[in-house]
Design a protein around this motif. Structure first.
Motif, PDB file in Angstrom:
ATOM      1  N   LYS A 171       0.827  -1.214   0.000  1.00 26.11           N
ATOM      2  CA  LYS A 171       0.000   0.000   0.000  1.00 26.11           C
ATOM      3  C   LYS A 171       0.858   1.260   0.000  1.00 26.11           C
ATOM      4  CE  LYS A 171      -1.941  -1.411   3.837  1.00 26.11           C
ATOM      5  NZ  LYS A 171      -1.248  -2.721   3.935  1.00 26.11           N
ATOM      6  N   THR A 173       3.945   1.519  -0.809  1.00 21.56           N
ATOM      7  CA  THR A 173       4.738   1.596  -2.036  1.00 21.56           C
ATOM      8  C   THR A 173       3.884   2.198  -3.157  1.00 21.56           C
ATOM      9  OG1 THR A 173       5.865  -0.408  -1.337  1.00 21.56           O
ATOM     10  CG2 THR A 173       6.178   0.262  -3.620  1.00 21.56           C
ATOM     11  N   THR A 192       3.524   0.719   8.404  1.00 22.96           N
ATOM     12  CA  THR A 192       2.718   1.939   8.500  1.00 22.96           C
ATOM     13  C   THR A 192       1.913   1.897   9.797  1.00 22.96           C
ATOM     14  OG1 THR A 192       2.539   2.030   6.113  1.00 22.96           O
ATOM     15  CG2 THR A 192       0.918   3.303   7.358  1.00 22.96           C
TER      16      THR A 192
HETATM   17  N1  LIG Z   1       8.416  -6.799  -6.237  1.00 23.71           N
HETATM   18  C1  LIG Z   1       7.625  -5.873  -5.710  1.00 23.71           C
HETATM   19  N2  LIG Z   1       7.678  -5.590  -4.394  1.00 23.71           N
HETATM   20  C2  LIG Z   1       6.857  -4.662  -3.905  1.00 23.71           C
HETATM   21  C3  LIG Z   1       5.914  -3.971  -4.723  1.00 23.71           C
HETATM   22  N3  LIG Z   1       5.220  -3.129  -3.946  1.00 23.71           N
HETATM   23  C4  LIG Z   1       5.707  -3.265  -2.688  1.00 23.71           C
HETATM   24  N4  LIG Z   1       6.687  -4.184  -2.650  1.00 23.71           N
HETATM   25  C5  LIG Z   1       7.475  -4.610  -1.467  1.00 23.71           C
HETATM   26  O1  LIG Z   1       6.617  -5.158  -0.501  1.00 23.71           O
HETATM   27  C6  LIG Z   1       7.046  -4.829   0.818  1.00 23.71           C
HETATM   28  C7  LIG Z   1       5.950  -4.175   1.604  1.00 23.71           C
HETATM   29  O2  LIG Z   1       5.641  -2.918   1.013  1.00 23.71           O
HETATM   30  P1  LIG Z   1       4.875  -1.760   1.781  1.00 23.71           P
HETATM   31  O3  LIG Z   1       4.529  -0.743   0.743  1.00 23.71           O
HETATM   32  O4  LIG Z   1       5.628  -1.301   2.975  1.00 23.71           O
HETATM   33  O5  LIG Z   1       3.571  -2.554   2.240  1.00 23.71           O
HETATM   34  P2  LIG Z   1       2.338  -2.003   3.095  1.00 23.71           P
HETATM   35  O6  LIG Z   1       1.115  -2.617   2.517  1.00 23.71           O
HETATM   36  O7  LIG Z   1       2.361  -0.536   3.160  1.00 23.71           O
HETATM   37  O8  LIG Z   1       2.642  -2.660   4.497  1.00 23.71           O
HETATM   38  P3  LIG Z   1       2.160  -2.182   5.984  1.00 23.71           P
HETATM   39  O9  LIG Z   1       2.437  -0.737   6.087  1.00 23.71           O
HETATM   40  O10 LIG Z   1       2.972  -2.983   6.903  1.00 23.71           O
HETATM   41  O11 LIG Z   1       0.708  -2.507   6.065  1.00 23.71           O
HETATM   42  C8  LIG Z   1       8.274  -3.931   0.632  1.00 23.71           C
HETATM   43  O12 LIG Z   1       9.435  -4.711   0.767  1.00 23.71           O
HETATM   44  C9  LIG Z   1       8.131  -3.432  -0.793  1.00 23.71           C
HETATM   45  O13 LIG Z   1       9.349  -3.117  -1.385  1.00 23.71           O
HETATM   46  C10 LIG Z   1       5.890  -4.292  -6.143  1.00 23.71           C
HETATM   47  O14 LIG Z   1       5.127  -3.736  -6.953  1.00 23.71           O
HETATM   48  N5  LIG Z   1       6.754  -5.250  -6.554  1.00 23.71           N
END
Ligand SMILES: Nc1nc2c(ncn2[C@@H]2O[C@H](COP(=O)(O)OP(=O)(O)OP(=O)(O)O)[C@@H](O)[C@H]2O)c(=O)[nH]1
Ligand SMILES: [Mg+2]
Length: 328
Positions: A171, A173, A192
């Protein structure tokens, strides 16, 4: 830091007392009444200000007190009114009575103003009490006390789209890919902890406001993980973008869990329009993508989007879909 809940005390100013005074003129030994009125106590106002994003500034000061009115003077001179206190808050701040929990106002527009506590009225001076039978009253009125309240300020973000997914779904990202927002990103759950807002520029002069919130896990409504209280930030969005990591072992179960937790939180969220999407498309083969697009998810109708923030694959299509849905 994102502050979304603050409790404060507000005290409007007391009205100044009216004066007891008499005219003193040469050759007039016993002048008539000449006591001025007391000034009114200052009010406490709340004003929505588009330049603020958090309630942080209010966190360090717990008591807001407006100035008292000055007392009335002699020679019919009225006391000065106490100055008002104006408390600036971000747009979208709800003001509640901390004791009854009643919502007093929703400051949902820039510059919207609310009188939180009214200053006490100044007392009348003795000159105002003169009557034909009592031409020189020896009394005046005291100023009234100002209103006092315990207030809770609650900020609900106002965004167009809320991102909903398990921790690590990507999310943050996504929001960092499509907007200028720079949230923390990491490959561990619950990176987050506070909501982030991103403004997505769409075409030339349009924008979409997206809210990234903490991840949800099974049992969140029972307090697991970070619980669900942060979901209040997406209650006012127009749509929810449900995000599932494409490498998830059981996407159908993940989808079901997310919907269940939303339903548990509120009717508003359960009735809200939802778009289903799969993130991290760069991690799988095209045939998996094709299969997922055809798969039926119970309770879901409409398209299933598959995208990658890492490669920007289908990011423009994702934004087009969000934009089109927002126009409905
Ligand atoms: N290969 C790849 N990895 C991704 C992509 N988007 C996110 N990631 C990876 O996934 C992991 C989690 O990404 P976040 O964006 O922190 O996930 P989140 O949903 O915000 O997680 P929380 O804040 O913990 O709920 C990180 O290591 C990112 O680099 C993508 O499009 N491709
Ligand atoms: Mg995150």
């Amino acid at each position: 830091m994102f502050i979304d809940y603050v409790k404060i005390s507000i005290k409007a100013g007391k009205g100044g007392n009216g004066a007891v005074a008499y005219r003193r003129e040469k050759y007039v030994p016993k002048g008539g009444p000449a006591g001025g009125d007391g000034g009114n106590g200052g009010n406490i106002f709340f004003v929505a200000d588009r330049n603020l994003n958090t309630l942080l500034d209010l966190r360090y000061k717990k008591i807001y007190q407006a100035e008292n009115g000055d007392k009335g003077g002699s020679s019919l001179k009225d006391g000065k009114n106490g100055s008002d206190v104006i408390i600036k808050v971000p747009i979208g701040t709800l003001i509640k009575d901390a004791i009854t929990d009643e919502i007093l106002i929703d400051l949902d527009k820039d510059d919207k103003k609310f009188l939180g506590a009214k200053g006490g009225k100044g007392g009348k001076g003795n000159s105002k009490f003169a009557t034909p039978t009592n031409q020189t009253p020896r009394f005046a009125e005291n100023g009234k006390a100002g209103e006092e309240k315990e207030i809770v300020l609650e900020l609900k973000l106002i965004a167009d789209v809320g991102l909903v997914g398990f921790p690590n779904a990507g999310k943050s990202t996504l929001i960092s890919t499509i907007s200028e927002a720079k949230p923390k990103i990491a490959d561990y759950p619950f990176t987050t902890l506070e909501p982030n807002l991103g403004i997505v520029r769409y075409k030339d002069y349009q924008s979409i406001i997206v809210a990234d919130i903490p991840g949800i896990i099974e049992g969140a409504h029972l307090g697991k993980g970070l619980g669900l209280t942060f979901l209040r930030h997406i209650e006012r969005t127009k749509i929810l973008l449900i995000m599932i990591d494409i490498t998830s072992e059981d996407p159908a179960k993940e989808y079901k869990t997310l919907i269940h937790e939303l339903n548990q939180y509120s009717k508003i969220l359960s009735n809200k329009k939802k778009i289903l999407s799969f993130s991290k498309a760069d991690l799988v083969d095209d045939n998996i993508i094709a299969k997922l697009k055809k798969k039926k998810f119970t309770g879901h109708s409409g398209p299933t989007l598959v995208f990658s923030s890492a490669t920007r694959y289908k990011i423009q299509e994702l934004l087009d879909t969000l934009w089109n849905e927002l126009q409905d």
